[in-house]
Design a protein around this motif. Structure first.
Motif, PDB file in Angstrom:
ATOM      1  N   ALA A   1      -2.831  -5.574  -3.375  1.00  0.00           N
ATOM      2  CA  ALA A   1      -1.925  -4.523  -3.858  1.00  0.00           C
ATOM      3  C   ALA A   1      -2.719  -3.250  -4.128  1.00  0.00           C
ATOM      4  O   ALA A   1      -3.573  -3.226  -5.012  1.00  0.00           O
ATOM      5  N   LEU A   2      -2.423  -2.233  -3.345  1.00  0.00           N
ATOM      6  CA  LEU A   2      -3.202  -0.987  -3.396  1.00  0.00           C
ATOM      7  C   LEU A   2      -2.386   0.191  -3.922  1.00  0.00           C
ATOM      8  O   LEU A   2      -2.861   1.337  -3.881  1.00  0.00           O
ATOM      9  N   GLY A   3      -1.205  -0.061  -4.368  1.00  0.00           N
ATOM     10  CA  GLY A   3      -0.338   1.013  -4.871  1.00  0.00           C
ATOM     11  C   GLY A   3       0.444   0.525  -6.075  1.00  0.00           C
ATOM     12  O   GLY A   3       0.166  -0.532  -6.635  1.00  0.00           O
ATOM     13  N   PRO A   4       1.430   1.308  -6.492  1.00  0.00           N
ATOM     14  CA  PRO A   4       2.319   0.839  -7.563  1.00  0.00           C
ATOM     15  C   PRO A   4       2.927  -0.509  -7.193  1.00  0.00           C
ATOM     16  O   PRO A   4       3.156  -0.811  -6.027  1.00  0.00           O
TER      17      PRO A   4
ATOM     18  N   ALA B   1     -10.979   3.973  -4.536  1.00  0.00           N
ATOM     19  CA  ALA B   1     -10.463   2.848  -5.327  1.00  0.00           C
ATOM     20  C   ALA B   1      -9.966   1.708  -4.439  1.00  0.00           C
ATOM     21  O   ALA B   1     -10.348   0.540  -4.617  1.00  0.00           O
ATOM     22  N   ASP B   2      -9.122   2.037  -3.484  1.00  0.00           N
ATOM     23  CA  ASP B   2      -8.522   0.979  -2.656  1.00  0.00           C
ATOM     24  C   ASP B   2      -9.551   0.312  -1.762  1.00  0.00           C
ATOM     25  O   ASP B   2      -9.437  -0.892  -1.460  1.00  0.00           O
ATOM     26  N   ALA B   3     -10.560   1.072  -1.342  1.00  0.00           N
ATOM     27  CA  ALA B   3     -11.624   0.463  -0.530  1.00  0.00           C
ATOM     28  C   ALA B   3     -12.390  -0.580  -1.336  1.00  0.00           C
ATOM     29  O   ALA B   3     -12.739  -1.654  -0.817  1.00  0.00           O
TER      30      ALA B   3
ATOM     31  N   GLY C   1       4.334   6.123  -3.947  1.00  0.00           N
ATOM     32  CA  GLY C   1       3.298   6.275  -4.979  1.00  0.00           C
ATOM     33  C   GLY C   1       2.556   7.578  -4.821  1.00  0.00           C
ATOM     34  O   GLY C   1       2.982   8.621  -5.288  1.00  0.00           O
ATOM     35  N   ASN C   2       1.474   7.530  -4.052  1.00  0.00           N
ATOM     36  CA  ASN C   2       0.708   8.763  -3.825  1.00  0.00           C
ATOM     37  C   ASN C   2       1.632   9.897  -3.404  1.00  0.00           C
ATOM     38  O   ASN C   2       1.507  11.025  -3.865  1.00  0.00           O
ATOM     39  N   VAL C   3       2.484   9.560  -2.473  1.00  0.00           N
ATOM     40  CA  VAL C   3       3.549  10.487  -2.044  1.00  0.00           C
ATOM     41  C   VAL C   3       4.801   9.648  -1.797  1.00  0.00           C
ATOM     42  O   VAL C   3       4.793   8.423  -1.973  1.00  0.00           O
TER      43      VAL C   3
ATOM     44  N   THR D   1       0.816  -1.206   0.000  1.00  0.00           N
ATOM     45  CA  THR D   1       0.000   0.000   0.000  1.00  0.00           C
ATOM     46  C   THR D   1       0.856   1.265   0.000  1.00  0.00           C
ATOM     47  O   THR D   1       2.001   1.248   0.480  1.00  0.00           O
ATOM     48  N   ASP D   2       0.269   2.360  -0.533  1.00  0.00           N
ATOM     49  CA  ASP D   2       0.976   3.649  -0.574  1.00  0.00           C
ATOM     50  C   ASP D   2       0.107   4.726   0.091  1.00  0.00           C
ATOM     51  O   ASP D   2      -0.309   5.700  -0.550  1.00  0.00           O
ATOM     52  N   PRO D   3      -0.171   4.569   1.379  1.00  0.00           N
ATOM     53  CA  PRO D   3      -1.132   5.471   2.040  1.00  0.00           C
ATOM     54  C   PRO D   3      -0.697   6.942   1.978  1.00  0.00           C
ATOM     55  O   PRO D   3       0.403   7.281   2.404  1.00  0.00           O
TER      56      PRO D   3
ATOM     57  N   VAL E   1      -5.045   8.432   1.101  1.00  0.00           N
ATOM     58  CA  VAL E   1      -6.330   8.571   1.773  1.00  0.00           C
ATOM     59  C   VAL E   1      -7.206   7.339   1.539  1.00  0.00           C
ATOM     60  O   VAL E   1      -7.729   6.756   2.490  1.00  0.00           O
ATOM     61  N   ASP E   2      -7.334   6.914   0.276  1.00  0.00           N
ATOM     62  CA  ASP E   2      -8.208   5.754   0.057  1.00  0.00           C
ATOM     63  C   ASP E   2      -7.540   4.471   0.538  1.00  0.00           C
ATOM     64  O   ASP E   2      -8.208   3.517   0.951  1.00  0.00           O
ATOM     65  N   ASP E   3      -6.189   4.465   0.526  1.00  0.00           N
ATOM     66  CA  ASP E   3      -5.482   3.342   1.161  1.00  0.00           C
ATOM     67  C   ASP E   3      -5.864   3.271   2.641  1.00  0.00           C
ATOM     68  O   ASP E   3      -6.092   2.183   3.186  1.00  0.00           O
ATOM     69  N   ALA E   4      -5.938   4.428   3.280  1.00  0.00           N
ATOM     70  CA  ALA E   4      -6.235   4.456   4.718  1.00  0.00           C
ATOM     71  C   ALA E   4      -7.606   3.849   4.992  1.00  0.00           C
ATOM     72  O   ALA E   4      -7.766   3.056   5.933  1.00  0.00           O
TER      73      ALA E   4
ATOM     74  N   PHE F   1      -3.275   5.456 -12.095  1.00  0.00           N
ATOM     75  CA  PHE F   1      -2.091   5.893 -11.356  1.00  0.00           C
ATOM     76  C   PHE F   1      -1.171   4.737 -10.926  1.00  0.00           C
ATOM     77  O   PHE F   1       0.044   4.801 -11.129  1.00  0.00           O
ATOM     78  N   ASN F   2      -1.705   3.707 -10.288  1.00  0.00           N
ATOM     79  CA  ASN F   2      -0.838   2.653  -9.746  1.00  0.00           C
ATOM     80  C   ASN F   2      -0.007   1.971 -10.832  1.00  0.00           C
ATOM     81  O   ASN F   2       1.165   1.655 -10.621  1.00  0.00           O
ATOM     82  N   ILE F   3      -0.619   1.773 -11.992  1.00  0.00           N
ATOM     83  CA  ILE F   3       0.106   1.147 -13.092  1.00  0.00           C
ATOM     84  C   ILE F   3       1.015   2.179 -13.755  1.00  0.00           C
ATOM     85  O   ILE F   3       2.189   1.904 -14.051  1.00  0.00           O
TER      86      ILE F   3
END
Ligand code: RIB
Ligand code: CA
Length: 311
Positions: free
Chosen positions: A122-125, A239-241, A37-39, A10-12, A14-17, A166-168
Protein backbone atom coordinates in the motif's frame (compact mmCIF):
# COMPACT_ATOMS: atom_id res chain seq x y z
CA UNK A 1 14.60 -15.79 -2.33
CA UNK A 2 11.73 -16.22 -4.78
CA UNK A 3 10.39 -12.94 -6.13
CA UNK A 4 7.05 -12.09 -4.53
CA UNK A 5 3.78 -11.83 -6.41
CA UNK A 6 2.45 -8.36 -5.72
CA UNK A 7 -0.81 -6.50 -5.52
CA UNK A 8 0.03 -2.80 -5.33
CA UNK A 9 -2.36 -0.10 -4.17
CA UNK A 10 -0.92 3.21 -5.28
CA UNK A 11 -1.58 6.91 -5.98
CA UNK A 12 1.03 7.71 -8.65
CA UNK A 13 2.78 10.08 -7.83
CA UNK A 14 6.44 10.43 -8.51
CA UNK A 15 7.77 8.17 -5.76
CA UNK A 16 4.98 5.70 -6.51
CA UNK A 17 6.30 5.61 -10.07
CA UNK A 18 9.78 4.70 -8.86
CA UNK A 19 8.28 1.98 -6.66
CA UNK A 20 6.31 0.62 -9.62
CA UNK A 21 9.47 0.52 -11.74
CA UNK A 22 11.14 -1.44 -8.93
CA UNK A 23 8.21 -3.83 -8.64
CA UNK A 24 8.20 -4.61 -12.35
CA UNK A 25 11.98 -5.03 -12.38
CA UNK A 26 12.16 -7.37 -9.41
CA UNK A 27 8.84 -9.19 -9.01
CA UNK A 28 5.61 -10.37 -10.63
CA UNK A 29 2.99 -7.63 -10.38
CA UNK A 30 -0.47 -9.19 -10.50
CA UNK A 31 -2.45 -5.95 -10.52
CA UNK A 32 -2.45 -2.28 -9.60
CA UNK A 33 -5.32 -0.84 -7.57
CA UNK A 34 -5.39 2.92 -7.82
CA UNK A 35 -6.16 5.38 -5.04
CA UNK A 36 -6.79 9.08 -5.00
CA UNK A 37 -4.18 10.90 -2.98
CA UNK A 38 -1.22 12.75 -4.40
CA UNK A 39 -3.61 14.00 -7.03
CA UNK A 40 -7.14 13.11 -8.08
CA UNK A 41 -8.13 9.63 -9.15
CA UNK A 42 -8.46 10.52 -12.84
CA UNK A 43 -4.80 11.56 -12.85
CA UNK A 44 -3.52 8.67 -10.71
CA UNK A 45 -5.23 6.10 -12.96
CA UNK A 46 -3.85 7.79 -16.09
CA UNK A 47 -0.38 7.96 -14.52
CA UNK A 48 -0.36 4.24 -13.75
CA UNK A 49 -1.27 3.58 -17.39
CA UNK A 50 1.41 5.98 -18.64
CA UNK A 51 4.04 4.12 -16.63
CA UNK A 52 2.87 0.73 -17.92
CA UNK A 53 3.15 2.04 -21.49
CA UNK A 54 6.74 3.09 -20.76
CA UNK A 55 7.78 -0.38 -19.58
CA UNK A 56 5.46 -2.21 -22.02
CA UNK A 57 3.79 -4.08 -19.17
CA UNK A 58 0.24 -5.43 -19.38
CA UNK A 59 -0.42 -5.26 -15.65
CA UNK A 60 -4.17 -4.84 -14.97
CA UNK A 61 -5.11 -1.42 -13.56
CA UNK A 62 -8.19 -1.01 -11.38
CA UNK A 63 -9.54 2.39 -10.38
CA UNK A 64 -10.58 2.78 -6.77
CA UNK A 65 -12.36 5.33 -4.62
CA UNK A 66 -12.21 8.95 -5.80
CA UNK A 67 -12.52 10.37 -2.27
CA UNK A 68 -11.64 9.36 1.31
CA UNK A 69 -14.19 7.27 3.20
CA UNK A 70 -15.70 10.03 5.33
CA UNK A 71 -14.31 13.56 5.03
CA UNK A 72 -13.21 15.25 1.83
CA UNK A 73 -9.43 15.84 1.80
CA UNK A 74 -8.05 19.18 2.90
CA UNK A 75 -4.92 18.95 0.76
CA UNK A 76 -3.38 16.82 -1.95
CA UNK A 77 0.32 16.63 -2.84
CA UNK A 78 0.26 18.36 -6.20
CA UNK A 79 2.72 20.90 -4.81
CA UNK A 80 5.32 18.12 -4.84
CA UNK A 81 4.19 15.82 -7.64
CA UNK A 82 2.77 18.41 -10.05
CA UNK A 83 -0.90 19.04 -10.78
CA UNK A 84 -1.03 15.91 -12.94
CA UNK A 85 0.97 13.82 -10.44
CA UNK A 86 3.89 13.19 -12.81
CA UNK A 87 5.72 16.48 -12.66
CA UNK A 88 3.44 18.23 -15.21
CA UNK A 89 5.63 16.86 -17.99
CA UNK A 90 2.63 16.60 -20.33
CA UNK A 91 2.72 12.97 -21.43
CA UNK A 92 0.24 12.00 -24.16
CA UNK A 93 -2.84 9.95 -23.31
CA UNK A 94 -1.70 6.41 -22.50
CA UNK A 95 -2.53 3.33 -24.57
CA UNK A 96 -3.06 1.19 -21.46
CA UNK A 97 -6.58 1.43 -20.05
CA UNK A 98 -8.06 0.50 -16.66
CA UNK A 99 -10.22 -2.58 -16.13
CA UNK A 100 -13.93 -2.29 -15.28
CA UNK A 101 -13.56 -4.06 -11.93
CA UNK A 102 -13.29 -1.71 -8.92
CA UNK A 103 -10.03 -1.72 -6.98
CA UNK A 104 -11.65 -2.95 -3.77
CA UNK A 105 -13.35 -5.81 -5.61
CA UNK A 106 -10.15 -6.88 -7.36
CA UNK A 107 -8.29 -7.04 -4.05
CA UNK A 108 -11.03 -9.37 -2.75
CA UNK A 109 -11.26 -11.48 -5.91
CA UNK A 110 -7.55 -11.92 -6.55
CA UNK A 111 -6.82 -12.96 -2.99
CA UNK A 112 -9.72 -15.45 -3.08
CA UNK A 113 -8.25 -16.92 -6.28
CA UNK A 114 -4.76 -17.15 -4.76
CA UNK A 115 -5.08 -17.35 -0.97
CA UNK A 116 -1.81 -16.91 0.89
CA UNK A 117 0.22 -16.20 -2.25
CA UNK A 118 0.05 -12.45 -2.76
CA UNK A 119 1.94 -9.64 -1.04
CA UNK A 120 -0.12 -6.45 -0.80
CA UNK A 121 1.85 -3.20 -0.92
CA UNK A 122 0.00 0.00 0.00
CA UNK A 123 1.69 3.14 -1.29
CA UNK A 124 -1.12 5.66 -0.94
CA UNK A 125 -4.12 6.48 1.23
CA UNK A 126 -5.78 3.30 2.48
CA UNK A 127 -9.27 4.01 1.16
CA UNK A 128 -9.43 1.00 -1.20
CA UNK A 129 -8.10 -1.40 1.42
CA UNK A 130 -10.61 -0.15 3.98
CA UNK A 131 -13.48 -0.54 1.54
CA UNK A 132 -12.32 -4.05 0.65
CA UNK A 133 -12.19 -4.90 4.36
CA UNK A 134 -15.73 -3.63 4.93
CA UNK A 135 -16.93 -5.73 1.99
CA UNK A 136 -14.92 -8.80 3.06
CA UNK A 137 -13.55 -8.84 6.63
CA UNK A 138 -11.75 -12.12 5.90
CA UNK A 139 -9.36 -10.36 3.48
CA UNK A 140 -6.34 -10.32 5.85
CA UNK A 141 -6.48 -14.12 6.21
CA UNK A 142 -5.73 -14.52 2.48
CA UNK A 143 -2.96 -11.94 2.11
CA UNK A 144 0.54 -13.35 2.52
CA UNK A 145 1.99 -10.05 3.70
CA UNK A 146 0.89 -6.41 3.88
CA UNK A 147 3.45 -3.63 3.62
CA UNK A 148 2.20 -0.10 4.21
CA UNK A 149 4.01 3.12 3.42
CA UNK A 150 2.53 5.51 5.94
CA UNK A 151 2.62 7.22 9.27
CA UNK A 152 5.22 9.01 11.34
CA UNK A 153 5.87 6.92 14.42
CA UNK A 154 7.27 9.74 16.59
CA UNK A 155 5.08 12.49 15.20
CA UNK A 156 7.44 14.01 12.63
CA UNK A 157 4.89 14.11 9.85
CA UNK A 158 4.79 15.88 6.51
CA UNK A 159 1.36 17.45 6.32
CA UNK A 160 -0.45 20.50 7.70
CA UNK A 161 -1.66 18.25 10.56
CA UNK A 162 1.83 18.34 12.01
CA UNK A 163 2.24 14.76 13.35
CA UNK A 164 0.47 13.19 10.36
CA UNK A 165 2.08 11.68 7.29
CA UNK A 166 0.26 12.20 3.99
CA UNK A 167 -1.10 8.70 3.24
CA UNK A 168 -2.63 8.36 6.69
CA UNK A 169 -3.64 12.00 6.98
CA UNK A 170 -5.47 11.97 3.64
CA UNK A 171 -7.91 9.30 4.89
CA UNK A 172 -7.50 8.68 8.63
CA UNK A 173 -10.76 6.74 8.91
CA UNK A 174 -9.58 4.30 6.24
CA UNK A 175 -6.25 3.89 7.98
CA UNK A 176 -8.02 3.23 11.29
CA UNK A 177 -10.13 0.51 9.64
CA UNK A 178 -7.02 -1.15 8.20
CA UNK A 179 -4.84 -0.82 11.31
CA UNK A 180 -7.62 -2.28 13.49
CA UNK A 181 -8.50 -5.12 11.13
CA UNK A 182 -5.07 -6.38 10.13
CA UNK A 183 -3.38 -8.66 12.70
CA UNK A 184 0.16 -7.75 11.60
CA UNK A 185 1.61 -5.62 8.82
CA UNK A 186 4.95 -4.01 8.00
CA UNK A 187 4.96 -0.25 8.45
CA UNK A 188 7.47 1.91 6.58
CA UNK A 189 6.96 5.43 7.85
CA UNK A 190 8.00 8.93 6.81
CA UNK A 191 10.72 9.13 9.43
CA UNK A 192 12.41 5.97 8.12
CA UNK A 193 12.07 7.44 4.63
CA UNK A 194 14.05 10.54 5.63
CA UNK A 195 16.74 8.34 7.19
CA UNK A 196 17.10 6.49 3.90
CA UNK A 197 17.26 9.39 1.44
CA UNK A 198 19.70 8.88 -1.41
CA UNK A 199 22.72 11.11 -1.96
CA UNK A 200 21.91 13.49 -4.81
CA UNK A 201 25.09 12.79 -6.77
CA UNK A 202 24.65 9.04 -6.44
CA UNK A 203 21.09 9.25 -7.70
CA UNK A 204 22.12 11.56 -10.54
CA UNK A 205 24.71 8.99 -11.62
CA UNK A 206 22.02 6.30 -11.77
CA UNK A 207 19.83 8.59 -13.88
CA UNK A 208 22.76 9.28 -16.21
CA UNK A 209 23.63 5.60 -16.59
CA UNK A 210 20.07 4.37 -16.86
CA UNK A 211 17.76 3.63 -19.77
CA UNK A 212 14.38 5.06 -20.80
CA UNK A 213 13.11 4.40 -17.28
CA UNK A 214 15.80 6.71 -15.90
CA UNK A 215 14.95 9.36 -18.48
CA UNK A 216 11.26 9.07 -17.55
CA UNK A 217 11.99 9.43 -13.85
CA UNK A 218 14.37 12.34 -14.45
CA UNK A 219 11.52 14.11 -16.24
CA UNK A 220 8.80 13.46 -13.65
CA UNK A 221 11.12 14.25 -10.73
CA UNK A 222 11.76 17.80 -11.89
CA UNK A 223 9.05 19.52 -9.81
CA UNK A 224 9.84 17.47 -6.70
CA UNK A 225 13.53 18.27 -7.15
CA UNK A 226 12.69 21.97 -7.15
CA UNK A 227 10.46 21.58 -4.10
CA UNK A 228 13.14 19.70 -2.18
CA UNK A 229 15.72 22.37 -3.03
CA UNK A 230 13.31 25.09 -1.88
CA UNK A 231 12.83 23.18 1.40
CA UNK A 232 16.60 22.84 1.75
CA UNK A 233 16.36 19.07 1.46
CA UNK A 234 19.43 17.45 -0.02
CA UNK A 235 19.30 14.09 -1.68
CA UNK A 236 16.39 12.10 -3.07
CA UNK A 237 13.59 11.19 -0.70
CA UNK A 238 11.53 8.24 -1.97
CA UNK A 239 8.99 6.95 0.53
CA UNK A 240 7.23 4.46 -1.74
CA UNK A 241 10.51 3.13 -3.10
CA UNK A 242 11.62 2.30 0.45
CA UNK A 243 8.35 0.53 1.18
CA UNK A 244 8.65 -1.38 -2.10
CA UNK A 245 12.20 -2.45 -1.28
CA UNK A 246 10.95 -3.85 2.04
CA UNK A 247 8.14 -5.64 0.21
CA UNK A 248 10.49 -7.07 -2.41
CA UNK A 249 13.07 -8.38 0.05
CA UNK A 250 12.32 -8.24 3.75
CA UNK A 251 15.87 -9.46 4.47
CA UNK A 252 17.08 -5.90 3.87
CA UNK A 253 15.42 -4.87 7.14
CA UNK A 254 18.20 -4.35 9.70
CA UNK A 255 16.16 -2.93 12.59
CA UNK A 256 12.45 -3.21 13.35
CA UNK A 257 10.16 -3.42 16.36
CA UNK A 258 6.62 -4.75 16.69
CA UNK A 259 4.19 -2.51 18.52
CA UNK A 260 0.53 -1.59 18.56
CA UNK A 261 -0.07 1.40 16.30
CA UNK A 262 -3.33 3.30 16.35
CA UNK A 263 -4.64 6.11 14.14
CA UNK A 264 -6.09 9.33 15.54
CA UNK A 265 -9.19 10.46 13.63
CA UNK A 266 -10.59 13.18 15.91
CA UNK A 267 -7.76 15.39 17.19
CA UNK A 268 -7.85 19.04 16.19
CA UNK A 269 -4.05 19.13 16.06
CA UNK A 270 -3.44 15.40 15.68
CA UNK A 271 -5.96 14.04 13.16
CA UNK A 272 -4.20 11.45 10.98
CA UNK A 273 -1.34 10.81 13.38
CA UNK A 274 -0.07 7.28 14.03
CA UNK A 275 0.11 6.67 17.77
CA UNK A 276 2.55 3.97 18.90
CA UNK A 277 2.13 2.26 22.26
CA UNK A 278 5.88 1.96 22.83
CA UNK A 279 5.63 0.52 26.35
CA UNK A 280 2.51 -1.54 25.60
CA UNK A 281 0.69 0.34 28.36
CA UNK A 282 -2.74 -0.48 26.96
CA UNK A 283 -1.90 -4.18 26.66
CA UNK A 284 -3.25 -4.43 23.13
CA UNK A 285 -1.65 -7.01 20.82
CA UNK A 286 0.96 -5.51 18.46
CA UNK A 287 -0.35 -5.00 14.91
CA UNK A 288 2.69 -3.52 13.17
CA UNK A 289 6.33 -4.36 12.53
CA UNK A 290 7.77 -0.84 12.44
CA UNK A 291 10.74 -0.77 10.09
CA UNK A 292 13.43 1.57 11.40
CA UNK A 293 16.46 0.74 9.26
CA UNK A 294 17.29 -1.18 6.09
CA UNK A 295 20.51 -2.05 4.28
CA UNK A 296 20.91 1.18 2.29
CA UNK A 297 23.24 -0.38 -0.27
CA UNK A 298 20.75 -3.14 -1.01
CA UNK A 299 17.95 -0.58 -1.25
CA UNK A 300 20.03 1.50 -3.67
CA UNK A 301 20.87 -1.55 -5.77
CA UNK A 302 17.17 -2.27 -6.26
CA UNK A 303 16.53 1.32 -7.34
CA UNK A 304 19.54 1.47 -9.67
CA UNK A 305 18.49 -1.75 -11.39
CA UNK A 306 14.91 -0.48 -11.79
CA UNK A 307 16.30 2.57 -13.59
CA UNK A 308 18.44 0.44 -15.88
CA UNK A 309 21.63 1.84 -14.39
CA UNK A 310 22.90 -1.63 -13.50
CA UNK A 311 22.20 -5.14 -14.77
O1 RIB B 1 4.12 10.70 2.74
C1 RIB B 1 4.62 10.08 1.58
C2 RIB B 1 3.53 9.39 0.84
O2 RIB B 1 2.56 10.33 0.42
C3 RIB B 1 4.03 8.70 -0.45
O3 RIB B 1 3.25 7.57 -0.70
C4 RIB B 1 3.79 9.74 -1.50
O4 RIB B 1 3.56 9.16 -2.79
C5 RIB B 1 2.53 10.38 -1.01
O5 RIB B 1 1.45 9.60 -1.48
CA1 CA C 1 2.18 7.26 -2.82
Amino acid sequence: MAAPHLLIDTDPGVDDALALLMAHAHAKVEALSIAAGNVGLEHTVRNACTLLDLIEADTPVHAGCPTPLVRLPEEDAAFVHGSDGLGDVGFPAPQAQPQDEHAALTLIRRTRERPGELTLVALGPLTNLALALRLDPSLPERVKRLVIMGGAVTGHGNTMSVPAEFNIGFDPEAAKVVFEAWPMFDLVDWEATLRHAFDGDTFAAWLKAGDRRARFFDQIFGKARQYNAMRGRSGVIAADALAMAVALDESIITRAETRHVGVETEGRLTRGSTVVDWENRLQRPPNARIVFDVDQAAFGAMVARALGATD
